[in-house]
Design an enzyme around this catalytic site. Structure first.
Site, PDB file in Angstrom:
ATOM      1  N   GLU A 118      10.537  -7.808   4.507  1.00 51.08           N
ATOM      2  CA  GLU A 118      10.510  -6.723   5.505  1.00 51.08           C
ATOM      3  C   GLU A 118       9.502  -5.716   4.991  1.00 51.08           C
ATOM      4  OE1 GLU A 118      12.052  -6.996   8.201  1.00 51.08           O
ATOM      5  OE2 GLU A 118      13.722  -8.349   7.833  1.00 51.08           O
ATOM      6  N   GLU A 164      -0.981   2.203   7.274  1.00 49.96           N
ATOM      7  CA  GLU A 164       0.348   2.817   7.229  1.00 49.96           C
ATOM      8  C   GLU A 164       0.317   4.050   6.330  1.00 49.96           C
ATOM      9  OE1 GLU A 164       3.549   0.994   4.966  1.00 49.96           O
ATOM     10  OE2 GLU A 164       4.937   1.394   6.608  1.00 49.96           O
ATOM     11  N   CYS A 189      10.512   2.954   8.057  1.00 57.43           N
ATOM     12  CA  CYS A 189       9.513   1.933   8.418  1.00 57.43           C
ATOM     13  C   CYS A 189       9.342   1.843   9.927  1.00 57.43           C
ATOM     14  CB  CYS A 189       9.924   0.585   7.852  1.00 57.43           C
ATOM     15  SG  CYS A 189      11.579   0.101   8.368  1.00 57.43           S
ATOM     16  N   LYS A 240      17.525  -5.138  -7.343  1.00 58.15           N
ATOM     17  CA  LYS A 240      16.612  -4.203  -8.020  1.00 58.15           C
ATOM     18  C   LYS A 240      16.269  -3.064  -7.059  1.00 58.15           C
ATOM     19  CE  LYS A 240      12.127  -2.994  -9.210  1.00 58.15           C
ATOM     20  NZ  LYS A 240      12.529  -1.641  -8.876  1.00 58.15           N
TER      21      LYS A 240
HETATM   22  P1  NAD Z   1       6.995  -0.875  -2.705  1.00 56.19           P
HETATM   23  O1  NAD Z   1       6.521  -2.168  -2.172  1.00 56.19           O
HETATM   24  O2  NAD Z   1       6.106  -0.091  -3.579  1.00 56.19           O
HETATM   25  O3  NAD Z   1       8.327  -1.089  -3.568  1.00 56.19           O
HETATM   26  C1  NAD Z   1       9.455  -1.776  -3.039  1.00 56.19           C
HETATM   27  C2  NAD Z   1      10.218  -2.406  -4.188  1.00 56.19           C
HETATM   28  O4  NAD Z   1       9.425  -3.434  -4.754  1.00 56.19           O
HETATM   29  C3  NAD Z   1      10.559  -1.433  -5.316  1.00 56.19           C
HETATM   30  O5  NAD Z   1      11.847  -1.712  -5.798  1.00 56.19           O
HETATM   31  C4  NAD Z   1       9.493  -1.763  -6.350  1.00 56.19           C
HETATM   32  O6  NAD Z   1       9.863  -1.455  -7.670  1.00 56.19           O
HETATM   33  C5  NAD Z   1       9.364  -3.269  -6.167  1.00 56.19           C
HETATM   34  N1  NAD Z   1       8.122  -3.840  -6.684  1.00 56.19           N
HETATM   35  C6  NAD Z   1       6.952  -3.214  -6.960  1.00 56.19           C
HETATM   36  N2  NAD Z   1       6.041  -4.095  -7.431  1.00 56.19           N
HETATM   37  C7  NAD Z   1       6.640  -5.303  -7.439  1.00 56.19           C
HETATM   38  C8  NAD Z   1       6.215  -6.614  -7.781  1.00 56.19           C
HETATM   39  N3  NAD Z   1       4.984  -6.859  -8.238  1.00 56.19           N
HETATM   40  N4  NAD Z   1       7.081  -7.624  -7.629  1.00 56.19           N
HETATM   41  C9  NAD Z   1       8.316  -7.404  -7.167  1.00 56.19           C
HETATM   42  N5  NAD Z   1       8.789  -6.195  -6.823  1.00 56.19           N
HETATM   43  C10 NAD Z   1       7.961  -5.146  -6.961  1.00 56.19           C
HETATM   44  O7  NAD Z   1       7.478  -0.056  -1.453  1.00 56.19           O
HETATM   45  P2  NAD Z   1       8.002   1.445  -1.418  1.00 56.19           P
HETATM   46  O8  NAD Z   1       6.843   2.357  -1.623  1.00 56.19           O
HETATM   47  O9  NAD Z   1       9.198   1.554  -2.288  1.00 56.19           O
HETATM   48  O10 NAD Z   1       8.521   1.546   0.100  1.00 56.19           O
HETATM   49  C11 NAD Z   1       7.701   1.899   1.165  1.00 56.19           C
HETATM   50  C12 NAD Z   1       7.319   0.680   1.965  1.00 56.19           C
HETATM   51  O11 NAD Z   1       8.466  -0.015   2.397  1.00 56.19           O
HETATM   52  C13 NAD Z   1       6.570   1.034   3.238  1.00 56.19           C
HETATM   53  O12 NAD Z   1       5.476   0.174   3.378  1.00 56.19           O
HETATM   54  C14 NAD Z   1       7.587   0.779   4.335  1.00 56.19           C
HETATM   55  O13 NAD Z   1       7.047   0.458   5.591  1.00 56.19           O
HETATM   56  C15 NAD Z   1       8.343  -0.361   3.759  1.00 56.19           C
HETATM   57  N6  NAD Z   1       9.653  -0.493   4.400  1.00 56.19           N
HETATM   58  C16 NAD Z   1       9.843  -1.521   5.278  1.00 56.19           C
HETATM   59  C17 NAD Z   1      11.060  -1.662   5.926  1.00 56.19           C
HETATM   60  C18 NAD Z   1      11.299  -2.787   6.902  1.00 56.19           C
HETATM   61  O14 NAD Z   1      12.442  -3.038   7.252  1.00 56.19           O
HETATM   62  N7  NAD Z   1      10.269  -3.481   7.356  1.00 56.19           N
HETATM   63  C19 NAD Z   1      12.095  -0.746   5.671  1.00 56.19           C
HETATM   64  C20 NAD Z   1      11.850   0.292   4.775  1.00 56.19           C
HETATM   65  C21 NAD Z   1      10.630   0.412   4.132  1.00 56.19           C
END
Ligand code: NAD
Length: 482
Positions: free
Chosen positions: A248, A384, A282, A173
């Site tokens: 992650e 963050e 990230c 997804k």
């Molecule tokens: P997000 O958590 O909003 O979304 C990530 C994914 O989760 C999307 O596909 C979203 O549709 C899905 N999602 C949303 N609600 C959900 C639920 N209730 N259940 C399951 N899936 C759900 O994150 P974002 O805004 O897309 O990305 C930014 C974040 O990602 C930042 O916090 C960043 O630090 C983190 N990030 C971490 C890493 C790492 O390796 N640690 C790498 C890249 C980004």
């Protein structure tokens, strides 16, 4: 309007319910594509297809699976420019970055795991003269792979490649904000002859597609990259089923510059670490901790270098700073700059509105912003932001640098800048993070474990860790009867 489709059971098709979500071009601020607004019916079809494909895919030899993944890598590489352009339009990142980093690294992910799986070993233990134990590693079935918007193809391939390499099938997804490269990947997989159902890609909103992936009992393994709040929801939904999880999540990473560092290199690289992809990596260093003896000189040099970053149309080869991923994200970043003012911060650079070409006047841009004068405990230094906003703080000695770096709920990564090897080793050991870079940033070797501590992560991906994560070890003990 371009149409993005789901990829289920080897076919590209719209959502069963027919609904669609607008996909925006951040540099322009208007919709340019429509993606499926999928629901549980689409997810169900994807899971059924993945379950059906699992026996044959998992029984293939590692070499056969490897060949499929290598074919996917070659096909992406052959369409690199198309992928880079799509990624730049979808995310707002400079096309030069998509071309040099995101897409080549996605190719590398497929190649790395396609070949790593050929070198897997299993353990055997001879128990005195009584028995032989050996460990079988079996794929776990259908894996659920959920990814964010900042590095959409890179992070998705980082999960798909190891999951498939060891014989799982998958339901992926992608983020609803940046679905285009996953759509192109589906086209690549279909044309490269990946058997139907081995990889399924279901587009849609987090609560409608991501949440049921987390709670569906037919998916026993979940690899998630995204925000910490979402990770917590996934962990809660997965807990009753005792799913295997890799999470992650967010970061608030420190860049620590000691007085003995190579000054020029530290400035250049800490600016890159702060603002790569508009600070939306990230691993970006959003808190720069600088020894007090070089603090003023460092702030001046850092601000000068930041002000020189070229902001513009992401599709322009010369652009170094593109747009933020969404209007909501831009508002969030602006909110933190306003909060910084309230908290007593000083804006050293980033106050002027960006000069943009005509095409980008409605886009979601934020100038790279440098703040000083904020205490380590204020919200701007604790939460963050995930955007082009960086704070610079002084420290007095090594102990204070470590304490400040560790003083958040996150623990993803840090970079330290020093020419003292003893200090580098000592400080690295004391930092509560999953990765420490010494005199470098984002230098990646795919063999090393990758992940975070505290609220940045659970489990590790990368190299052997990923191959292990997607398999289940089983010990076989054969008694020897003499
Ligand atoms: P997000 O958590 O909003 O979304 C990530 C994914 O989760 C999307 O596909 C979203 O549709 C899905 N999602 C949303 N609600 C959900 C639920 N209730 N259940 C399951 N899936 C759900 O994150 P974002 O805004 O897309 O990305 C930014 C974040 O990602 C930042 O916090 C960043 O630090 C983190 N990030 C971490 C890493 C790492 O390796 N640690 C790498 C890249 C980004």
């Amino acid at each position: 309007m371009q149409r993005i489709l789901n990829y289920i059971d080897g076919e590209q098709r719209p959502a069963v319910g027919g609904g669609e979500i607008e996909v925006f071009e951040p540099a322009v601020g208007s919709a340019y594509a429509l993606a499926p607004d999928s629901d549980e019916r689409d997810l169900d079809a994807a899971i059924v297809a993945a379950q059906r494909a699992f026996p044959a895919w998992s029984r293939k030899s590692a070499e056969q699976r490897s060949e499929h993944l290598l074919a996917i890598a070659a096909a992406i590489e052959a369409r690199l420019e198309e992928f880079a352009r799509a990624e730049s339009i979808d995310t707002g990142k400079p096309i030069s970055l998509a071309r040099s980093m995101d897409i080549p690294r996605s190719v590398r992910n497929f190649r790395f795991f396609a070949t790593a799986v050929l070198h897997e070993r299993s353990d055997a233990h001879v128990t005195d003269h009584a028995a032989l134990n050996y460990t079988l590693r079996r794929p776990r079935g259908v894996a659920g792979l959920i990814s964010p918007w900042n590095l959409p193809l890179y992070l998705l391939s980082w999960k798909i490649a190891p999951a498939l390499a060891v014989g799982n099938t998958a339901v992926a997804k992608p983020s609803e904000i940046t679905p285009m490269t996953a759509h192109l990947l589906a086209d690549v997989c279909r044309k490269a002859g990946l058997p139907p159902g081995v990889l399924n890609i279901v587009h849609g909103l987090g609560p409608k597609v991501g949440a049921p992936i987390a709670s569906d009992p037919r998916i026993g393994t979940i690899s998630f990259t995204g925000g910490t709040a979402t990770g917590r929801l996934i962990a809660q939904a997965a807990a009753p089923h005792f799913k295997k999880l890799a999470l992650e999540m967010g970061g608030k990473n420190a860049t620590i510059v000691f007085a003995d560092a190579d000054f020029e290199q530290a400035v250049t690289e800490s600016v890159r670490a702060a603002f790569a992809n508009q600070g939306q990596v990230c691993l970006c260093g959003s808190r720069v901790l600088v020894h007090e003896s070089i603090f003023d000189r460092f702030v001046d040099a850092f601000a000068q270098r930041t002000a020189a970053l070229r902001m513009g149309d992401p599709l322009d080869d010369a652009t170094q700073q593109g747009a933020l991923s969404s209007r909501a994200h831009l508002e969030k970043v602006r909110g933190y700059v306003a909060l910084a003012r309230e908290e007593g911060g000083r804006i050293i650079c980033g106050d002027a509105p960006p000069a943009l070409p005509e095409r980008c006047r409605g886009g979601w841009f934020h100038p790279p912003t440098v703040l000083t004068g904020l205490g380590p405990d204020c919200r701007v230094n604790q939460e963050e932001i995930f955007g082009p906003v960086v704070t610079i703080l002084p420290f007095g000695d090594d102990a204070e640098a470590v304490a400040r770096a560790n003083a958040t709920v996150y623990g993803l990564s840090a970079s330290i800048w020093t020419n003292d090897l003893n200090r580098a080793q000592r400080v690295s050991e004391q930092l509560d993070v999953g990765t420490v870079w010494v005199n470098c940033w984002l230098l990646r070797d795919l063999r090393v474990p990758f992940g975070g501590m505290k609220r940045s992560g659970l489990g590790r991906e990368g190299g052997d860790e990923a191959l292990r994560f997607f398999t289940e070890p089983k010990n076989v003990c054969i008694r020897r009867a003499d």
